[in-house]
Design a protein around this motif. Structure first.
Motif, PDB file in Angstrom:
ATOM      1  N   ARG A  49      -6.086  -4.743   3.234  1.00  0.00           N
ATOM      2  CA  ARG A  49      -6.035  -3.639   2.033  1.00  0.00           C
ATOM      3  C   ARG A  49      -5.064  -2.520   2.199  1.00  0.00           C
ATOM      4  O   ARG A  49      -4.833  -1.986   3.246  1.00  0.00           O
ATOM      5  CB  ARG A  49      -7.502  -3.015   1.914  1.00  0.00           C
ATOM      6  N   GLY A  50      -4.013  -2.624   1.515  1.00  0.00           N
ATOM      7  CA  GLY A  50      -3.294  -1.369   1.380  1.00  0.00           C
ATOM      8  C   GLY A  50      -3.593  -0.116   0.775  1.00  0.00           C
ATOM      9  O   GLY A  50      -3.052   0.549  -0.101  1.00  0.00           O
ATOM     10  N   ALA A  51      -4.731   0.365   1.159  1.00  0.00           N
ATOM     11  CA  ALA A  51      -5.679   1.399   0.800  1.00  0.00           C
ATOM     12  C   ALA A  51      -4.977   2.589   1.717  1.00  0.00           C
ATOM     13  O   ALA A  51      -5.017   2.341   2.787  1.00  0.00           O
ATOM     14  CB  ALA A  51      -6.880   1.436   0.457  1.00  0.00           C
TER      15      ALA A  51
ATOM     16  N   GLY B 209       1.022  -1.101   0.024  1.00  0.00           N
ATOM     17  CA  GLY B 209       0.165   0.002   0.034  1.00  0.00           C
ATOM     18  C   GLY B 209       0.685   1.378   0.122  1.00  0.00           C
ATOM     19  O   GLY B 209       2.005   1.396   0.129  1.00  0.00           O
ATOM     20  N   TRP B 210       0.161   2.334  -0.018  1.00  0.00           N
ATOM     21  CA  TRP B 210       0.946   3.693  -0.243  1.00  0.00           C
ATOM     22  C   TRP B 210       1.636   3.925   0.945  1.00  0.00           C
ATOM     23  O   TRP B 210       2.734   4.812   0.996  1.00  0.00           O
ATOM     24  CB  TRP B 210      -0.042   4.791  -0.720  1.00  0.00           C
ATOM     25  N   ARG B 211       1.021   3.285   2.227  1.00  0.00           N
ATOM     26  CA  ARG B 211       1.850   3.846   3.311  1.00  0.00           C
ATOM     27  C   ARG B 211       3.244   3.211   3.557  1.00  0.00           C
ATOM     28  O   ARG B 211       3.975   3.744   4.401  1.00  0.00           O
ATOM     29  CB  ARG B 211       1.037   3.316   4.748  1.00  0.00           C
TER      30      ARG B 211
ATOM     31  N   VAL C 174       5.852  12.036  13.635  1.00  0.00           N
ATOM     32  CA  VAL C 174       4.515  11.800  12.971  1.00  0.00           C
ATOM     33  C   VAL C 174       4.782  10.611  12.317  1.00  0.00           C
ATOM     34  O   VAL C 174       4.095   9.734  12.133  1.00  0.00           O
ATOM     35  CB  VAL C 174       3.969  12.720  12.112  1.00  0.00           C
ATOM     36  N   SER C 175       5.854  10.462  11.436  1.00  0.00           N
ATOM     37  CA  SER C 175       6.299   9.487  10.525  1.00  0.00           C
ATOM     38  C   SER C 175       6.587   8.245  11.168  1.00  0.00           C
ATOM     39  O   SER C 175       6.058   6.898  10.902  1.00  0.00           O
ATOM     40  CB  SER C 175       7.272   9.725   9.482  1.00  0.00           C
ATOM     41  N   ALA C 176       7.276   8.150  12.388  1.00  0.00           N
ATOM     42  CA  ALA C 176       7.575   6.988  13.159  1.00  0.00           C
ATOM     43  C   ALA C 176       6.344   6.534  13.803  1.00  0.00           C
ATOM     44  O   ALA C 176       6.139   5.287  13.904  1.00  0.00           O
ATOM     45  CB  ALA C 176       8.642   7.518  14.103  1.00  0.00           C
ATOM     46  N   THR C 177       5.516   7.397  14.286  1.00  0.00           N
ATOM     47  CA  THR C 177       4.125   7.149  14.925  1.00  0.00           C
ATOM     48  C   THR C 177       3.361   6.226  13.879  1.00  0.00           C
ATOM     49  O   THR C 177       2.617   5.348  14.215  1.00  0.00           O
ATOM     50  CB  THR C 177       3.572   8.073  15.658  1.00  0.00           C
ATOM     51  N   GLY C 178       3.289   6.823  12.682  1.00  0.00           N
ATOM     52  CA  GLY C 178       2.461   6.316  11.565  1.00  0.00           C
ATOM     53  C   GLY C 178       3.004   4.755  11.075  1.00  0.00           C
ATOM     54  O   GLY C 178       2.289   3.966  10.951  1.00  0.00           O
ATOM     55  N   ILE C 179       4.296   4.715  11.152  1.00  0.00           N
ATOM     56  CA  ILE C 179       5.062   3.246  10.859  1.00  0.00           C
ATOM     57  C   ILE C 179       4.696   2.220  11.973  1.00  0.00           C
ATOM     58  O   ILE C 179       4.309   1.143  11.775  1.00  0.00           O
ATOM     59  CB  ILE C 179       6.580   3.538  10.723  1.00  0.00           C
ATOM     60  N   LEU C 180       4.606   2.783  13.186  1.00  0.00           N
ATOM     61  CA  LEU C 180       4.411   1.662  14.279  1.00  0.00           C
ATOM     62  C   LEU C 180       2.751   1.490  14.597  1.00  0.00           C
ATOM     63  O   LEU C 180       2.300   0.389  14.745  1.00  0.00           O
ATOM     64  CB  LEU C 180       4.699   2.406  15.824  1.00  0.00           C
ATOM     65  N   HIS C 181       1.898   2.356  14.135  1.00  0.00           N
ATOM     66  CA  HIS C 181       0.555   2.337  13.936  1.00  0.00           C
ATOM     67  C   HIS C 181       0.164   1.354  12.990  1.00  0.00           C
ATOM     68  O   HIS C 181      -0.799   0.492  13.197  1.00  0.00           O
ATOM     69  CB  HIS C 181      -0.096   3.581  13.910  1.00  0.00           C
ATOM     70  N   TYR C 182       0.545   1.432  11.846  1.00  0.00           N
ATOM     71  CA  TYR C 182       0.244   0.390  10.584  1.00  0.00           C
ATOM     72  C   TYR C 182       1.613  -0.526  10.720  1.00  0.00           C
ATOM     73  O   TYR C 182       1.860  -0.737   9.497  1.00  0.00           O
ATOM     74  CB  TYR C 182       0.238   1.263   9.279  1.00  0.00           C
ATOM     75  N   GLY C 183       2.041  -1.040  11.675  1.00  0.00           N
ATOM     76  CA  GLY C 183       3.118  -1.967  11.592  1.00  0.00           C
ATOM     77  C   GLY C 183       3.049  -2.881  10.737  1.00  0.00           C
ATOM     78  O   GLY C 183       4.046  -3.501  10.272  1.00  0.00           O
TER      79      GLY C 183
END
Length: 673
Positions: free
Chosen positions: A671-673, A602-604, A646-655
């Protein structure tokens, strides 16, 4: 040396005028000291040179056997071998020539009157008497075993053992370790697809995992007690046919040959650990061995393979047998380990320690009952030693295990909980003796297998300790080694090696060090095969106490485990499923059917790491570039620091989207949406 001495004397005779007598005597003493020092130095250099030359010769010969010369490596050592007539009739060929022609593979055992022919186009396998098949042919290479055949995308592949290393002699038969193999395509010029190279890489990754063991005469898959029980039923069977399928790792690839007469060509492999040692205590010499077998029924990697399946097979099930051979007598003490027998998982999500959870909607009691029913049938009474924490996330699993055993109501299954981390906190590892003392009665009740060469049976083992922690690795191995030591004391006292009341740990310092080292090696290999790193807490197993250096090593292994479990174990799990035959390749993959190797991110997966790297780079530039700080620079640093957070938190949240998942049997879908 004389020339050097004469030169020194010549140089020291040329003294300046006016030197006193006392100074002359002093100089003579200095000359003598220098001459003696130089002589000793030259003598030392000469000795070192001789020793180095001798060492090079020895190492050259050793390496020629061990590493460089396949033919010498395949020769068995000059050790007297004794074996029963049954094993002589059914032994697997140990020395063969492989001929590769455009039409077929031909395997010729040296000193035999038959050959194995494998068609490269029709894939027909047949065993024929030696005739004109080898006319005008020269062997392509020498091999020491046929491991099987496997179908990949482009064609089938033949797996052969090319190198082996001597481990020891167990019950009169040599045990070897697989040290080299070859994967040979049936159709060498077949169109190679990108996906096929990925499958080959998976296969090699599995075969490169340390270590696989085999024997041409001895059935390594069975304990001594099982071998005795099955002896009358397997007289006319080959080594593969009478093996325990739970522990034959190449069983699937061997069964693809579809030929009834090739028993002596099929070489079964076990995965685990084998150590054979000659020991002397109180003037008595005996052999002490450890054989550890990993099961194939729910094999996998640490975080992708937990709990149980519907058939009652648990993850990381391992059988460990401690064997003693002394004066025609054989003893065996067996222990098992395995994941907690109910449905739970602990999927990686980039957290250091993902929370283990029960899988909802599953019949935990039925699966647990199926597991213990099979274990009681195979091993007898069970003592389930549970070493997980009794609080937190592990505490929920411990409570579930205790409840299921109570609901089973089986008098042959006993539950024993011990909070390892709580009881041994602050380096109080001596408190493990509390658990061992609680299990002392069961140790005596279960006894051990004991027989003579002539077939006389003295005793059998009537039950086993089934030990587990969350991984069934580190804590489990510490407790198993302590139970094995207590059993070994009883065995050696009964055999007359130890005096009455003499514990084995006090009988021989050398053997105690060997015992600890072998059990620590066992822990490291089983951990390497399951988690990707050596075991934790092996400093206690090796030395008998917890050390700061061991704690630092545990920290290093834990960080490596974190990386492997999140970013490398997906492909390793796929390799295991492919080799064991859990996944069968369809030739239409990537064409009419979608390829499981195609994984769309996905885009993340691309956005968050890119933002993180850019933010870190800009933060460092803002921090180091300006000659002096001002409000503008400070605002830039705060902005890029916020972007990093913010980016590190996003990586951990969508780990879960950043983990390398198995592709053949993915445990989750998103789903990688």
């Amino acid at each position: 040396m004389l020339s050097w001495i004469s030169l020194i004397r010549h140089r020291n005779t040329r003294r300046p005028c006016g030197l006193s007598v006392g100074g002359s005597r002093c100089n003579k003493k200095k000359i003598i000291i220098r001459v003696l020092s130089l002589s000793l130095l030259l003598l030392l250099l000469h000795v070192c040179s001789c020793a180095s030359a001798c060492s090079r010769k020895i190492n050259k010969k050793f390496l020629a056997i061990k590493n460089n010369n396949p033919e010498d490596r395949n020769k068995p050592p000059l050790i007297p071998i004794r074996s029963s007539s049954m094993e002589d009739d059914n032994e697997v060929y140990d020395d063969m020539n492989l001929y590769i022609t455009p039409e077929s593979f031909i395997v010729e055992p040296n000193g035999s009157g038959e050959v194995l022919i494998i068609g490269r186009h029709d894939k027909v396998t047949r065993v024929q008497p030696t005739g004109g098949q080898l006319a005008n042919l020269r062997p392509t290479r020498r091999i020491c075993g046929v491991l099987g055949t496997i179908h990949l995308l482009s064609c089938d592949y033949l797996l052969v053992a090319t190198h082996r290393l001597f481990v020891g002699v167990l019950n009169g038969s040599i045990v070897w370790r697989l040290a080299g193999y070859d994967i040979i395509p049936y159709i060498p010029n077949a169109i190679q697809r990108k996906e096929n190279e990925t499958y080959l890489q998976m296969l090699r990754m599995t075969l490169d995992t340390k270590y696989f063991y085999f024997s041409y005469r001895y059935d390594l898959t069975h304990t001594m007690q099982r071998r005795r029980e099955l002896k009358g039923q397997t007289v006319r069977q080959g080594l593969l046919q009478r093996a325990d399928p739970r522990f034959v790792w190449n069983g699937h690839v061997l069964q693809q040959f579809q030929c009834d007469k090739m028993q002596r060509f099929q070489l079964p492999l076990i995965h685990g650990f084998v150590s054979v040692n000659q020991v002397q205590i109180n003037g008595q010499t005996f052999f002490w061995s450890i054989v550890t077998r990993r099961s194939v029924q729910r094999a996998g990697t640490r975080l992708f393979c937990r709990g149980i399946n519907d058939e009652g097979h648990v993850a990381n099930f391992v059988e460990t047998e401690q064997i003693v051979e002394f004066n025609g007598q054989h003893t065996s003490f067996v222990q098992t380990r395995g994941s907690m027998p109910f449905h739970w998982h602990q999927l990686p999500n980039l957290r250091y320690k993902p929370r283990p959870r029960l899988i909802p909607g599953k019949d935990h009691l039925a699966a647990c009952a199926a597991h213990f029913q099979d274990q009681v049938k195979r091993y007898g009474a069970q003592v389930a030693v549970n070493l997980v924490d009794q609080k937190g996330a592990e505490g929920e699993l411990e409570a579930t295990f205790a409840r299921l055993v109570r609901e089973l109501g089986n008098p042959l299954v006993k539950y024993e909980a011990f909070d390892f981390h709580h009881e041994c906190r602050k380096m109080r590892w001596d408190r493990l003796n509390i658990l061992i003392d609680r299990l002392a009665h069961d140790t005596e009740r279960f006894a051990f297998y004991h027989s003579f060469d002539d077939g006389r049976l003295v005793s059998t083992q009537t039950g086993v300790f089934r030990t587990n922690c969350i991984d069934c690795l580190d804590r489990t191995n510490v407790v198993q080694s302590m139970l094995a030591r207590r059993s070994l004391t009883s065995v050696l006292q009964k055999l007359g090696v130890l005096h009455v009341g003499q514990p084995v740990e006090q009988a021989s310092r050398g053997f105690e060090d060997l015992f600890k080292g072998v059990w620590a090696d066992n822990a490291d290999l089983i951990s390497l095969q399951y988690s990707g790193t050596g075991a934790l807490k092996t400093d206690f197993t090796r030395t008998g106490k917890r050390t700061k250096a061991g704690a630092l090593q545990d920290g290093k292994n834990s960080m490596i485990r974190y990386y492997l479990n999140n970013f490398a174990d997906g492909q390793r799990q796929d390799g295991i499923d492919l080799f064991l035959g859990h996944y069968l390749i369809n030739d239409n993959e990537g064409g009419a059917l979608p390829s499981p190797l195609e994984w769309r991110r996905g885009w993340r997966f691309f956005a968050f790491p890119s933002v993180l790297l850019m933010a870190m780079a800009m933060f460092m530039i803002t921090l180091t570039y300006p000659a002096e700080f001002n409000t503008e620079n400070l605002l830039f640093m705060l902005f890029w620091g916020a972007m990093i957070a913010v980016s590190a938190t996003g990586i951990l949240h969508y780990g879960v989207e950043f983990v390398q998942w198995p592709r053949l049997f993915p445990p989750v879908a998103f789903r990688g949406a």
